[in-house]
Design an enzyme around this catalytic site. Sequence first.
Site, PDB file in Angstrom:
ATOM      1  N   TYR A  42      47.554  49.950  40.396  1.00 52.90           N
ATOM      2  CA  TYR A  42      47.765  48.532  40.044  1.00 52.90           C
ATOM      3  C   TYR A  42      49.151  48.046  40.502  1.00 52.90           C
ATOM      4  O   TYR A  42      49.355  46.870  40.786  1.00 52.90           O
ATOM      5  CB  TYR A  42      47.570  48.340  38.542  1.00 52.90           C
ATOM      6  N   LYS A  69      51.938  41.325  35.842  1.00 52.44           N
ATOM      7  CA  LYS A  69      51.324  41.125  34.519  1.00 52.44           C
ATOM      8  C   LYS A  69      52.349  41.335  33.398  1.00 52.44           C
ATOM      9  O   LYS A  69      52.294  40.650  32.378  1.00 52.44           O
ATOM     10  CB  LYS A  69      50.124  42.059  34.332  1.00 52.44           C
TER      11      LYS A  69
HETATM   12  N1  LIG Z   1      38.779  41.686  36.946  1.00 48.61           N
HETATM   13  C1  LIG Z   1      39.551  42.438  36.154  1.00 48.61           C
HETATM   14  O1  LIG Z   1      39.405  43.667  36.071  1.00 48.61           O
HETATM   15  C2  LIG Z   1      40.616  41.778  35.321  1.00 48.61           C
HETATM   16  C3  LIG Z   1      41.088  42.434  34.168  1.00 48.61           C
HETATM   17  C4  LIG Z   1      42.097  41.830  33.420  1.00 48.61           C
HETATM   18  C5  LIG Z   1      42.613  40.601  33.814  1.00 48.61           C
HETATM   19  N2  LIG Z   1      42.123  39.999  34.952  1.00 48.61           N
HETATM   20  C6  LIG Z   1      42.708  38.710  35.341  1.00 48.61           C
HETATM   21  O2  LIG Z   1      41.746  37.695  35.208  1.00 48.61           O
HETATM   22  C7  LIG Z   1      42.149  36.601  36.031  1.00 48.61           C
HETATM   23  C8  LIG Z   1      40.935  36.115  36.825  1.00 48.61           C
HETATM   24  O3  LIG Z   1      40.530  37.103  37.737  1.00 48.61           O
HETATM   25  P1  LIG Z   1      39.019  37.537  37.941  1.00 48.61           P
HETATM   26  O4  LIG Z   1      38.983  39.009  37.677  1.00 48.61           O
HETATM   27  O5  LIG Z   1      38.072  36.637  37.231  1.00 48.61           O
HETATM   28  O6  LIG Z   1      38.841  37.434  39.529  1.00 48.61           O
HETATM   29  P2  LIG Z   1      38.462  36.182  40.466  1.00 48.61           P
HETATM   30  O7  LIG Z   1      38.724  36.681  41.848  1.00 48.61           O
HETATM   31  O8  LIG Z   1      37.101  35.699  40.161  1.00 48.61           O
HETATM   32  O9  LIG Z   1      39.519  35.075  40.052  1.00 48.61           O
HETATM   33  C9  LIG Z   1      40.839  35.023  40.552  1.00 48.61           C
HETATM   34  C10 LIG Z   1      41.113  33.569  40.819  1.00 48.61           C
HETATM   35  O10 LIG Z   1      42.467  33.348  41.234  1.00 48.61           O
HETATM   36  C11 LIG Z   1      42.413  32.239  42.115  1.00 48.61           C
HETATM   37  N3  LIG Z   1      43.630  32.109  42.899  1.00 48.61           N
HETATM   38  C12 LIG Z   1      44.191  33.022  43.736  1.00 48.61           C
HETATM   39  N4  LIG Z   1      45.274  32.484  44.336  1.00 48.61           N
HETATM   40  C13 LIG Z   1      45.418  31.216  43.844  1.00 48.61           C
HETATM   41  C14 LIG Z   1      46.338  30.160  44.060  1.00 48.61           C
HETATM   42  N5  LIG Z   1      47.358  30.275  44.932  1.00 48.61           N
HETATM   43  N6  LIG Z   1      46.168  28.997  43.369  1.00 48.61           N
HETATM   44  C15 LIG Z   1      45.162  28.839  42.508  1.00 48.61           C
HETATM   45  N7  LIG Z   1      44.232  29.798  42.273  1.00 48.61           N
HETATM   46  C16 LIG Z   1      44.373  30.980  42.922  1.00 48.61           C
HETATM   47  C17 LIG Z   1      41.186  32.536  42.981  1.00 48.61           C
HETATM   48  O11 LIG Z   1      40.753  31.384  43.666  1.00 48.61           O
HETATM   49  C18 LIG Z   1      40.205  32.998  41.921  1.00 48.61           C
HETATM   50  O12 LIG Z   1      39.467  31.902  41.421  1.00 48.61           O
HETATM   51  C19 LIG Z   1      43.303  37.096  36.898  1.00 48.61           C
HETATM   52  O13 LIG Z   1      44.524  36.711  36.303  1.00 48.61           O
HETATM   53  C20 LIG Z   1      43.143  38.608  36.789  1.00 48.61           C
HETATM   54  O14 LIG Z   1      44.345  39.305  37.031  1.00 48.61           O
HETATM   55  C21 LIG Z   1      41.136  40.543  35.685  1.00 48.61           C
END
Ligand SMILES: NC(=O)c1ccc[n+]([C@@H]2O[C@H](COP(=O)([O-])OP(=O)(O)OC[C@H]3O[C@@H](n4cnc5c(N)ncnc54)[C@H](O)[C@@H]3O)[C@@H](O)[C@H]2O)c1
Length: 254
Positions: free
Chosen positions: A153, A160
């Site tokens: 990570y 984060k």
């Molecule tokens: N998937 C996992 O395992 C997980 C676990 C914990 C937390 N998260 C967090 O959840 C959140 C959403 O991620 P996800 O897993 O649903 O994946 P996802 O890829 O569906 O969503 C990530 C989003 O970030 C957006 N993004 C990236 N660069 C950007 C920018 N410059 N301006 C505006 N938007 C931007 C993308 O368009 C996308 O919609 C993130 O913060 C991620 O770190 C994810």
Amino acid sequence: MGLLDGKRLLVTGVLTDSSIAFSVAKLAQEEGASVVLTGFGRLSLVERIAKRLPEPPPVIELDVQNTEHLDTLADRVGEHLDGLDGVVHSIGFAPQTCLGGNFLNTSWEDVATALHVSTYSFKSLAVACLPLMKDGGAVVGLDFDATKAWPVYDWMGVAKAGLESCSRYLARDLGKHGIRVNLVAAGPLRTMAAKSIPGFQEFEESWPDKAPLGWDLTDTEPAARACLALLSDWFPATTGEIVHVDGGVHAIGA
Ligand SMILES: NC(=O)c1ccc[n+]([C@@H]2O[C@H](COP(=O)([O-])OP(=O)(O)OC[C@H]3O[C@@H](n4cnc5c(N)ncnc54)[C@H](O)[C@@H]3O)[C@@H](O)[C@H]2O)c1
């Protein structure tokens, strides 16, 4: 009565129907909220995905690295909603060099991009929405437990950790506006963002076994439900908090 009856929400981060934000928007509509989405990059793709929601919401463009997008955000949201009661930050990005075991060699330029998009944007988004939150409300972000150094990570973990700190400072400064700021720390979920992490399968293999409650890598609904709870009126005195939705892994040693 729905949990979010009458609430006006801005939900960022819908990219596909496996995005955590898609689940948040879907459940929020089912619970009575009016939703506006923001989309980044391929807006037509986000609009197509938005049509799969119970009530296809408006999609407005937001690149959190674009100052003009942020400066005009309140006006553009205001064309669809007369105010906001909640904002969901579901945004994360890091260049490939930031992930996958390259920690000691990553350049500052790439780390800066990761921090700009994944950490600083939590503050930028909250401040951009402030003019619409005259009656207070809730800001919720998506976190991955940053108290440990995980395999692969890397700099996203640092981003984060920054997000967790940013959330506490926002809670401090927005409390006087009646705005609560909280994070949901989700376990690993198979979204686009996760698939772009080289070695993500290391999480996938171990998490379901370690979690006292078990863990479904494809089910974004538990994380979304926690977001809804924090957006609702049922956490009126909670801010600067991190709610873990990870099957319980954060509580277990080794
Ligand atoms: N998937 C996992 O395992 C997980 C676990 C914990 C937390 N998260 C967090 O959840 C959140 C959403 O991620 P996800 O897993 O649903 O994946 P996802 O890829 O569906 O969503 C990530 C989003 O970030 C957006 N993004 C990236 N660069 C950007 C920018 N410059 N301006 C505006 N938007 C931007 C993308 O368009 C996308 O919609 C993130 O913060 C991620 O770190 C994810």
